[in-house]
Design a protein around this motif. Sequence first.
Motif, PDB file in Angstrom:
ATOM      1  N   PHE A 265       0.838  -1.192   0.000  1.00 27.74           N
ATOM      2  CA  PHE A 265       0.000   0.000   0.000  1.00 27.74           C
ATOM      3  C   PHE A 265       0.879   1.250   0.000  1.00 27.74           C
ATOM      4  O   PHE A 265       1.707   1.435   0.893  1.00 27.74           O
ATOM      5  CB  PHE A 265      -0.921   0.014   1.219  1.00 27.74           C
ATOM      6  CG  PHE A 265      -1.977  -1.061   1.193  1.00 27.74           C
ATOM      7  CD1 PHE A 265      -3.203  -0.827   0.593  1.00 27.74           C
ATOM      8  CD2 PHE A 265      -1.730  -2.312   1.743  1.00 27.74           C
ATOM      9  CE1 PHE A 265      -4.179  -1.814   0.548  1.00 27.74           C
ATOM     10  CE2 PHE A 265      -2.690  -3.302   1.705  1.00 27.74           C
ATOM     11  CZ  PHE A 265      -3.915  -3.056   1.104  1.00 27.74           C
ATOM     12  N   ILE A 266       0.674   2.103  -1.000  1.00 25.95           N
ATOM     13  CA  ILE A 266       1.339   3.403  -1.065  1.00 25.95           C
ATOM     14  C   ILE A 266       0.290   4.449  -0.692  1.00 25.95           C
ATOM     15  O   ILE A 266      -0.708   4.618  -1.408  1.00 25.95           O
ATOM     16  CB  ILE A 266       1.879   3.703  -2.480  1.00 25.95           C
ATOM     17  CG1 ILE A 266       2.672   2.509  -3.040  1.00 25.95           C
ATOM     18  CG2 ILE A 266       2.705   4.982  -2.463  1.00 25.95           C
ATOM     19  CD1 ILE A 266       3.898   2.141  -2.254  1.00 25.95           C
TER      20      ILE A 266
ATOM     21  N   ARG B 209       6.421  -1.546  -7.512  1.00 23.29           N
ATOM     22  CA  ARG B 209       6.249  -2.954  -7.823  1.00 23.29           C
ATOM     23  C   ARG B 209       4.904  -3.161  -8.508  1.00 23.29           C
ATOM     24  O   ARG B 209       3.994  -2.331  -8.387  1.00 23.29           O
ATOM     25  CB  ARG B 209       6.295  -3.800  -6.543  1.00 23.29           C
ATOM     26  CG  ARG B 209       7.508  -3.556  -5.691  1.00 23.29           C
ATOM     27  CD  ARG B 209       7.634  -4.464  -4.485  1.00 23.29           C
ATOM     28  NE  ARG B 209       6.391  -4.881  -3.853  1.00 23.29           N
ATOM     29  CZ  ARG B 209       6.284  -5.215  -2.550  1.00 23.29           C
ATOM     30  NH1 ARG B 209       7.360  -5.139  -1.770  1.00 23.29           N
ATOM     31  NH2 ARG B 209       5.141  -5.609  -2.053  1.00 23.29           N
ATOM     32  N   ASP B 210       4.786  -4.285  -9.191  1.00 24.74           N
ATOM     33  CA  ASP B 210       3.535  -4.579  -9.891  1.00 24.74           C
ATOM     34  C   ASP B 210       2.358  -4.723  -8.944  1.00 24.74           C
ATOM     35  O   ASP B 210       1.211  -4.467  -9.329  1.00 24.74           O
ATOM     36  CB  ASP B 210       3.676  -5.854 -10.725  1.00 24.74           C
ATOM     37  CG  ASP B 210       4.591  -5.669 -11.926  1.00 24.74           C
ATOM     38  OD1 ASP B 210       4.862  -4.505 -12.282  1.00 24.74           O
ATOM     39  OD2 ASP B 210       5.036  -6.684 -12.494  1.00 24.74           O
ATOM     40  N   ASP B 211       2.631  -5.156  -7.692  1.00 22.16           N
ATOM     41  CA  ASP B 211       1.535  -5.398  -6.751  1.00 22.16           C
ATOM     42  C   ASP B 211       1.224  -4.188  -5.878  1.00 22.16           C
ATOM     43  O   ASP B 211       0.462  -4.286  -4.914  1.00 22.16           O
ATOM     44  CB  ASP B 211       1.838  -6.607  -5.864  1.00 22.16           C
ATOM     45  CG  ASP B 211       3.010  -6.375  -4.912  1.00 22.16           C
ATOM     46  OD1 ASP B 211       3.844  -5.476  -5.189  1.00 22.16           O
ATOM     47  OD2 ASP B 211       3.099  -7.088  -3.885  1.00 22.16           O
ATOM     48  N   ASP B 212       1.774  -3.022  -6.215  1.00 23.16           N
ATOM     49  CA  ASP B 212       1.478  -1.813  -5.448  1.00 23.16           C
ATOM     50  C   ASP B 212       0.052  -1.334  -5.714  1.00 23.16           C
ATOM     51  O   ASP B 212      -0.453  -1.428  -6.839  1.00 23.16           O
ATOM     52  CB  ASP B 212       2.440  -0.684  -5.809  1.00 23.16           C
ATOM     53  CG  ASP B 212       3.818  -0.865  -5.206  1.00 23.16           C
ATOM     54  OD1 ASP B 212       3.947  -1.601  -4.207  1.00 23.16           O
ATOM     55  OD2 ASP B 212       4.778  -0.277  -5.748  1.00 23.16           O
ATOM     56  N   VAL B 213      -0.568  -0.803  -4.673  1.00 22.13           N
ATOM     57  CA  VAL B 213      -1.843  -0.103  -4.780  1.00 22.13           C
ATOM     58  C   VAL B 213      -1.637   1.282  -4.186  1.00 22.13           C
ATOM     59  O   VAL B 213      -1.188   1.408  -3.041  1.00 22.13           O
ATOM     60  CB  VAL B 213      -2.973  -0.834  -4.040  1.00 22.13           C
ATOM     61  CG1 VAL B 213      -4.255  -0.012  -4.078  1.00 22.13           C
ATOM     62  CG2 VAL B 213      -3.203  -2.215  -4.634  1.00 22.13           C
ATOM     63  N   VAL B 214      -1.932   2.315  -4.959  1.00 17.58           N
ATOM     64  CA  VAL B 214      -1.721   3.685  -4.504  1.00 17.58           C
ATOM     65  C   VAL B 214      -3.050   4.283  -4.063  1.00 17.58           C
ATOM     66  O   VAL B 214      -3.994   4.382  -4.858  1.00 17.58           O
ATOM     67  CB  VAL B 214      -1.100   4.549  -5.620  1.00 17.58           C
ATOM     68  CG1 VAL B 214      -0.902   5.987  -5.122  1.00 17.58           C
ATOM     69  CG2 VAL B 214       0.214   3.954  -6.090  1.00 17.58           C
TER      70      VAL B 214
END
Length: 326
Positions: free
Chosen positions: A3-4, A68-73
């Motif tokens: 989580f960003i 990363r590909d699995d980041d959620v902003v």
Amino acid sequence: MRFIIYGVGAIGGALAVKLSLAGHDVIGIARGAQLDAIRTNGLLMRTPDGDLRARFAVVAHPSEIAFRDDDVVFLTMKTQHTGDALKDLRDAGLRRQAIVCAQNGVSNEPMALRYFDSVYGAMVEMPVSFLTPGEIVAFRHPRPGLLEIGRYPKGASEMATKLCASLEQAGFLGVARDDIMRRKYGKIFVNLANGIDIALGAAARDSAFVARARDEARAVFAAAGIAYADITAPDPARDALMRPGTVEGVVGVGSSAAQSLARGAGSVEVDYLNGEIAYLGRLHGVETPVNAFFTELAARLVAQGAKPGSMTEAEVNEMFTGWRAS
């Protein structure tokens, strides 16, 4: 999933604290004194059930993150800062990662869709205040807030379901929706009080001005063919899990706009709340004098460095009358 949290203020701070304490990988993007305070001591979240303190990675700019590909902003800054934030994310290399607009108003999602493929709206109901660097205060318990999440502009989404499951695990209420903008347009009715309580104080949220602002919104939405949900309808299950509480030594100052004014943040999001109704009114030939007036007044209060609730009702009435006549 990482989580960003872009904008570690009230809402962003609550998300960062609860998600990190629940074991999720979190990176915050903050600025100024808030950034310094989190780097030094973590972030303190005061609640009716006691204090929580979390330490998590925090940076000053998206360029400091290797995405990363699995980041959620999660975008949790005010709408007036969204445009620059989206450009910074794009320039930092973000591409197909999910962007969640956990913000008031309805302008953030279309802005985000200009840059990114995977955009989600979030209707947030979370009374949290941020006045002091390094500290936020949540006023609901046992769960501090609700986030309803859905793909923008509409449609069912496995990602929305996954995000809501993570939020539930972290102690929030999370509900996946396939009509998220209908929910967010409904939230505007609540937020129209924000442009009024910064002038008249929190008690004005039940004033005749707020009622008139909401009447204008109904007329505008009807003219524009915009569907909206009544998010204020009683929900016993939700209300039992988000009970109002008190935090020792803390008195709320009002809406998020009032908090921005109290902190001397230099801007408020009223242009995208009351200003949204004025904008739609101009597009569709509907007069919206109350919303247009308070949008202008909010900008004037920011320029003056005023404090929330610094005007009397008589002063506002006189100014409004003169404004309409000019």
